[in-house]
Motif scaffolding. Structure first.
Motif, PDB file in Angstrom:
ATOM      1  N   ASP A 132     -28.318  17.789  37.575  1.00 16.42           N
ATOM      2  CA  ASP A 132     -28.533  19.195  37.908  1.00 16.42           C
ATOM      3  C   ASP A 132     -27.306  19.780  38.592  1.00 16.42           C
ATOM      4  N   VAL A 133     -26.708  19.022  39.491  1.00 13.65           N
ATOM      5  CA  VAL A 133     -25.492  19.421  40.200  1.00 13.65           C
ATOM      6  C   VAL A 133     -24.388  18.474  39.730  1.00 13.65           C
ATOM      7  N   VAL A 134     -23.393  19.047  39.044  1.00  9.04           N
ATOM      8  CA  VAL A 134     -22.310  18.246  38.458  1.00  9.04           C
ATOM      9  C   VAL A 134     -21.045  18.447  39.279  1.00  9.04           C
ATOM     10  N   ILE A 135     -20.513  17.330  39.799  1.00  7.69           N
ATOM     11  CA  ILE A 135     -19.315  17.334  40.631  1.00  7.69           C
ATOM     12  C   ILE A 135     -18.290  16.434  39.948  1.00  7.69           C
ATOM     13  N   PRO A 136     -17.322  17.021  39.235  1.00  5.09           N
ATOM     14  CA  PRO A 136     -16.396  16.225  38.427  1.00  5.09           C
ATOM     15  C   PRO A 136     -15.264  15.595  39.236  1.00  5.09           C
ATOM     16  N   ASP A 137     -15.634  14.616  40.039  1.00  4.73           N
ATOM     17  CA  ASP A 137     -14.651  13.921  40.860  1.00  4.73           C
ATOM     18  C   ASP A 137     -14.903  12.424  40.707  1.00  4.73           C
ATOM     19  N   ILE A 138     -13.855  11.645  40.521  1.00  8.02           N
ATOM     20  CA  ILE A 138     -13.981  10.214  40.250  1.00  8.02           C
ATOM     21  C   ILE A 138     -14.652   9.454  41.392  1.00  8.02           C
ATOM     22  N   SER A 139     -14.599   9.961  42.615  1.00  7.48           N
ATOM     23  CA  SER A 139     -15.244   9.273  43.739  1.00  7.48           C
ATOM     24  C   SER A 139     -16.753   9.493  43.763  1.00  7.48           C
ATOM     25  N   VAL A 140     -17.238  10.417  42.938  1.00  9.42           N
ATOM     26  CA  VAL A 140     -18.674  10.695  42.829  1.00  9.42           C
ATOM     27  C   VAL A 140     -19.203   9.860  41.666  1.00  9.42           C
ATOM     28  N   SER A 141     -20.259   9.089  41.923  1.00  7.21           N
ATOM     29  CA  SER A 141     -20.848   8.253  40.880  1.00  7.21           C
ATOM     30  C   SER A 141     -21.498   9.107  39.804  1.00  7.21           C
ATOM     31  N   ARG A 142     -21.694   8.503  38.636  1.00  7.30           N
ATOM     32  CA  ARG A 142     -22.330   9.231  37.528  1.00  7.30           C
ATOM     33  C   ARG A 142     -23.655   9.825  37.974  1.00  7.30           C
ATOM     34  N   PHE A 143     -24.500   9.060  38.635  1.00  9.14           N
ATOM     35  CA  PHE A 143     -25.717   9.553  39.290  1.00  9.14           C
ATOM     36  C   PHE A 143     -25.570   9.117  40.733  1.00  9.14           C
ATOM     37  N   HIS A 144     -25.217  10.037  41.602  1.00  7.38           N
ATOM     38  CA  HIS A 144     -24.782   9.703  42.961  1.00  7.38           C
ATOM     39  C   HIS A 144     -25.919   9.794  43.988  1.00  7.38           C
ATOM     40  N   ALA A 145     -26.656  10.904  43.952  1.00  2.00           N
ATOM     41  CA  ALA A 145     -27.684  11.168  44.961  1.00  2.00           C
ATOM     42  C   ALA A 145     -28.707  12.134  44.372  1.00  2.00           C
ATOM     43  N   PHE A 146     -29.766  12.361  45.135  1.00  2.00           N
ATOM     44  CA  PHE A 146     -30.726  13.377  44.722  1.00  2.00           C
ATOM     45  C   PHE A 146     -31.261  14.092  45.954  1.00  2.00           C
ATOM     46  N   VAL A 147     -31.749  15.303  45.720  1.00  6.10           N
ATOM     47  CA  VAL A 147     -32.322  16.145  46.762  1.00  6.10           C
ATOM     48  C   VAL A 147     -33.767  16.420  46.357  1.00  6.10           C
ATOM     49  N   LYS A 148     -34.638  16.419  47.361  1.00  8.00           N
ATOM     50  CA  LYS A 148     -36.036  16.753  47.110  1.00  8.00           C
ATOM     51  C   LYS A 148     -36.569  17.528  48.302  1.00  8.00           C
ATOM     52  N   GLU A 149     -37.734  18.135  48.112  1.00  7.81           N
ATOM     53  CA  GLU A 149     -38.338  18.869  49.218  1.00  7.81           C
ATOM     54  C   GLU A 149     -38.734  17.896  50.312  1.00  7.81           C
ATOM     55  N   ALA A 150     -38.446  18.289  51.548  1.00  8.11           N
ATOM     56  CA  ALA A 150     -38.776  17.460  52.703  1.00  8.11           C
ATOM     57  C   ALA A 150     -40.238  17.679  53.090  1.00  8.11           C
ATOM     58  N   GLU A 151     -40.795  16.736  53.841  1.00  4.00           N
ATOM     59  CA  GLU A 151     -42.198  16.832  54.254  1.00  4.00           C
ATOM     60  C   GLU A 151     -42.483  18.090  55.057  1.00  4.00           C
ATOM     61  N   ARG A 152     -41.550  18.498  55.906  1.00  5.35           N
ATOM     62  CA  ARG A 152     -41.751  19.677  56.763  1.00  5.35           C
ATOM     63  C   ARG A 152     -41.118  20.925  56.188  1.00  5.35           C
ATOM     64  N   GLY A 153     -40.899  20.949  54.872  1.00  6.95           N
ATOM     65  CA  GLY A 153     -40.196  22.064  54.248  1.00  6.95           C
ATOM     66  C   GLY A 153     -38.712  21.785  54.256  1.00  6.95           C
ATOM     67  N   GLY A 154     -37.954  22.641  53.647  1.00  7.63           N
ATOM     68  CA  GLY A 154     -36.526  22.395  53.542  1.00  7.63           C
ATOM     69  C   GLY A 154     -36.243  21.306  52.527  1.00  7.63           C
ATOM     70  N   LEU A 155     -35.049  20.730  52.598  1.00  9.63           N
ATOM     71  CA  LEU A 155     -34.629  19.718  51.643  1.00  9.63           C
ATOM     72  C   LEU A 155     -34.183  18.443  52.358  1.00  9.63           C
ATOM     73  N   ALA A 156     -34.287  17.336  51.636  1.00  7.11           N
ATOM     74  CA  ALA A 156     -33.813  16.044  52.126  1.00  7.11           C
ATOM     75  C   ALA A 156     -32.987  15.410  51.019  1.00  7.11           C
TER      76      ALA A 156
END
Length: 184
Positions: free
Chosen positions: A102-126
């Motif tokens: 979903d978020v593409v960062i074309p830098d060699i230090s970033v893994s092909r699938f590096h991280a993910f973001v999801k809704e946090a329990e108290r709202g906002g993002l984690a």
């Protein structure tokens, strides 16, 4: 974190030059701005990401033109909306180097699938690391990989580092404040 159609990532991956958001920040209500662009962003305060010449180095070049609409203190600004796209798998927003994220960062230090973001329990993002090679950090604290600890909740103004690329996390309200304060 609504779903949006997004074009194929270009030179900046899924990053949007800040100048492309200025008119909407001026003309749209906060709610309409969020509907169009999302409610959370990673801001890159470097002028240009480039694919490195070798596999072990990251190259970030600063632009040196006279145009100031995309620049603050001589640095170009890119916004990476943290929102699901047609490429999304479920409720997660994926971050990585390849175009299937979903978020593409074309830098060699970033893994092909590096991280993910999801809704946090108290709202906002984690954010959660996805077992990346070079790790994920929030405010100099290492983000645990999935299965090795809980995701870290994000607050507007946090520093988020994916590999060697450092971002500022901003919610839509903070981004709008920034855009209004730095109108051309």
């Amino acid at each position: 974190m609504t779903q949006s159609a997004s074009p194929d990532p270009g030179e900046y991956g899924s990053g949007i030059p800040i100048s492309a958001l200025r008119a909407d920040a001026r003309d749209l209500s906060k709610e309409d701005f969020e509907d169009r662009h999302g409610s959370a962003f990673l801001m890159l305060t470097a002028a240009e990401l480039r694919r490195p010449a070798g596999p072990s180095m990251t190259v970030v070049n600063l632009e040196s033109d006279d145009e100031t609409s995309d620049h603050t203190a001589g640095l170009s600004l890119l916004a990476y909306p943290l929102r699901r796209t047609e490429r999304s798998a479920g409720h997660l927003v994926t971050l990585g180097r390849t175009a299937n994220n979903d978020v593409v960062i074309p830098d060699i230090s970033v893994s092909r699938f590096h991280a993910f973001v999801k809704e946090a329990e108290r709202g906002g993002l984690a954010i959660q690391d996805a077992g990346s090679t070079n790790g994920t950090m929030v405010n100099s604290d290492s983000v645990p990989s999935q299965g090795h600890g809980p995701p870290m909740e994000l607050k507007s103004g946090d520093s988020v580092r994916l590999g060697q690329v450092e971002f500022s996390y901003l919610d839509a309200h903070s981004l709008l404040d920034f855009l209004h304060a730095h109108e051309a």
